[in-house]
Design an enzyme around this catalytic site. Structure first.
Site, short mmCIF file in Angstrom:
data_model
loop_
_atom_site.label_atom_id
_atom_site.label_comp_id
_atom_site.label_asym_id
_atom_site.label_seq_id
_atom_site.Cartn_x
_atom_site.Cartn_y
_atom_site.Cartn_z
N GLU A 78 0.83 -1.22 0.00
CA GLU A 78 0.00 0.00 0.00
C GLU A 78 0.86 1.26 0.00
O GLU A 78 0.87 2.02 0.97
CB GLU A 78 -1.02 -0.01 1.15
N ARG A 131 5.39 19.57 5.92
CA ARG A 131 6.48 18.61 6.16
C ARG A 131 7.77 19.24 6.70
O ARG A 131 8.37 18.71 7.63
CB ARG A 131 6.76 17.79 4.89
N CYS A 139 2.93 32.95 11.47
CA CYS A 139 3.56 33.53 12.65
C CYS A 139 4.13 32.45 13.56
O CYS A 139 3.68 32.28 14.71
CB CYS A 139 2.56 34.40 13.39
N1 LLP Z 1 -0.51 2.27 4.90
C1 LLP Z 1 -0.71 2.77 6.12
C2 LLP Z 1 -1.54 2.06 7.08
C3 LLP Z 1 -0.11 4.00 6.47
O1 LLP Z 1 -0.31 4.51 7.68
C4 LLP Z 1 0.69 4.69 5.51
C5 LLP Z 1 1.34 5.95 5.86
C6 LLP Z 1 0.84 4.12 4.23
C7 LLP Z 1 0.23 2.89 3.97
C8 LLP Z 1 1.61 4.78 3.12
O2 LLP Z 1 2.93 4.99 3.42
P1 LLP Z 1 3.94 5.53 2.30
O3 LLP Z 1 4.04 4.50 1.20
O4 LLP Z 1 3.41 6.79 1.78
O5 LLP Z 1 5.22 5.70 3.02
N2 LLP Z 1 3.12 12.39 6.76
C9 LLP Z 1 4.38 11.69 6.53
C10 LLP Z 1 4.18 10.26 6.14
C11 LLP Z 1 3.41 9.47 7.19
C12 LLP Z 1 3.00 8.14 6.71
C13 LLP Z 1 1.97 7.54 7.59
N3 LLP Z 1 1.38 6.37 7.06
C14 LLP Z 1 5.22 12.49 5.54
O6 LLP Z 1 4.82 13.58 5.18
O7 LLP Z 1 6.30 12.06 5.16
#
Ligand code: LLP
Length: 434
Positions: A285, A323, A354
């Site tokens: 995913e 981010r 701010c």
């Molecule tokens: N599946 C689940 C259950 C998740 O919680 C996440 C991301 C993903 C899949 C997808 O993960 P990816 O392939 O995108 O790494 N806000 C952070 C990233 C937090 C990810 C949280 N969960 C950022 O801006 O880097």
């Protein structure tokens, strides 16, 4: 100026940044800034690269796009037409996925600390419900018995580019340790549930290819134990997302073909060595990998402050792209209309919020910029708009897609009247103020 090697679908044409053949200055003029701009082509390319890397090795494979990374309906519709599934983290994300045409078990719902209402909604939506803790099943069963249930395990280790991106291991709030998972599946079996999945998500933005087979091994060992001890076969086993992308010049791309080979190898070894878990589908995913480099944030320079330290202020800040403030995350910033100018000034790029954490890039080499110049923040397609806020009462920006060489406004920017109209001042207070 050379384009950074992390910049996909971009060109420098006589000092102007082009994306998918269009000058970004023209797009900024037409739609205003701040603006999220996406390449539909690049989203498709990324999906196809990741999907085919795994699919050529294992037919029983499915990619579920992590909607939290980019929940724009156009993104979701593009990915649905590519054959993706959807990984949703909230009822609203399920609604968005359904609006984009995803149906039933094409959706997997991984909530955490879910309320009864959310469990009920997830169950009734027909999505596969993936539970973050064993006792949540008892609560879910009050609404009916699902055909299939999945649990999220904490495999004991996690990894992420920044500390905040680690979602497994001793400090994580997600999933269950192995012992609790065995108990949860035992209860699920006793409750008459006939089909099972198993899930983990151990961290985000990982560029080490060896991490993925290592973590798959751990999950397969847990799956093997559950299947042996309880006589359970798995419909699917989901190794989560986390596939990293290079944001910085010194980072290398993740070799997805190699990763897929190693992961599928370990996955199938795990199935063979347990001999009891059936022939599960392999689920992944990814969010970031599919959309990150397909998205750009355009911002206009509003003021340049020169002094002991130089600051380039622009109309995108931590409200538009969180981010950098939240994780100290790095995003490349290009002077989109002055690509050929010498970068002689060292300046921090900041927004209009701010807070001193409203720093979009610290001590960057930039040309002499002026109000009205255009900046392009790179790699903003994942966790960009989806994490934006209204802080300092700043409206959310618009989102535009480039599709077959033309731009489409996929989401209008918010306006101040949009958020004024949701508020009412109680008459008693109004009176007191008179
Ligand atoms: N599946 C689940 C259950 C998740 O919680 C996440 C991301 C993903 C899949 C997808 O993960 P990816 O392939 O995108 O790494 N806000 C952070 C990233 C937090 C990810 C949280 N969960 C950022 O801006 O880097």
């Amino acid at each position: 100026m050379l384009l950074p090697k992390t910049a996909a679908c971009t060109e420098n044409v006589n000092g102007e940044l082009y994306i998918d053949g269009l000058a970004v200055t023209g797009i900024a003029k037409e739609y205003g800034t701040p603006l999220y701009l996406y390449s539909a082509n690049r989203i498709r390319e990324n999906y196809r690269r990741m999907h085919s890397a795994f699919r050529r090795l294992r037919k029983k494979f499915r990619l579920n796009f992590a909607v939290k990374a980019n929940s724009n309906l156009t993104t979701l519709s593009i990915l649905r037409t590519e054959g993706s599934g959807a990984d949703c983290s909230s009822p609203a994300e399920i609604m968005l996925a359904k609006t984009a045409g995803f149906e039933g078990e094409q959706i997997i719902y991984s909530g955490n600390y879910s309320s009864d209402r959310e469990l009920e909604y997830g169950f009734k939506s027909g999505a596969i419900v993936n539970l973050d803790d064993g006792p949540l099943l008892e609560r879910l069963l009050r609404f009916g018995r699902p055909d299939v249930v999945s649990f999220r395990v904490n495999p004991g280790v996690g990894r992420g580019k920044y500390k905040g991106l680690v979602t497994a291991g001793p400090e994580a709030k997600f999933g269950m340790v192995e012992e609790d998972a065995v108990r949860a599946y035992g209860f699920a079996k006793k409750s008459g549930i006939g089909r099972f999945g198993l899930h983990m998500m151990s961290g985000s933005n990982v560029l080490d290819p060896e991490y993925f087979p290592a973590i798959t091994d751990r999950l397969m060992a847990i799956a093997g134990r559950i299947s042996r001890e309880l006589g359970i076969e798995f419909d699917f086993i989901d190794i989560g997302g986390g596939f990293g992308v290079p944001y910085q010049e010194e980072e290398d791309e993740l070799p997805v073909e190699e990763v897929a080979e190693m992961v599928v190898g370990r996955f199938e070894d795990g199935i063979a060595s347990a001999g009891t878990m059936g022939d599960p589908q392999l689920f992944i995913e990814p969010g970031r990998y599919i959309v990150c480099d397909a998205g750009f944030l355009l911002a206009t320079v509003t003021h340049v402050k020169k002094g002991e330290r130089n600051f380039i202020g622009c109309d995108a800040g931590m409200n538009t792209l969180l981010r950098p403030a939240l994780y100290g995350a790095y995003h490349e910033i290009l002077p989109a209309n002055r690509m050929n100018d010498a970068r002689e000034m060292t300046a921090s790029v900041t927004g209009q919020i701010c807070e001193n954490t409203d720093m979009m890039g610290k001590d960057r080499k930039m040309p002499e910029l002026e109000p009205g110049d255009l900046l392009a923040f790179m790699d903003c397609g994942a966790y960009g708009y989806s994490m934006a806020s209204n802080y300092n009462s700043r409206p959310l920006p618009a989102e535009v897609f480039i599709i077959d060489g033309k731009t489409y406004l996929a989401r209008e920017s918010e306006t101040v009247p949009d958020f004024l109209k949701r508020q009412t001042v109680p008459p008693v207070v109004r009176k007191g103020a008179e």
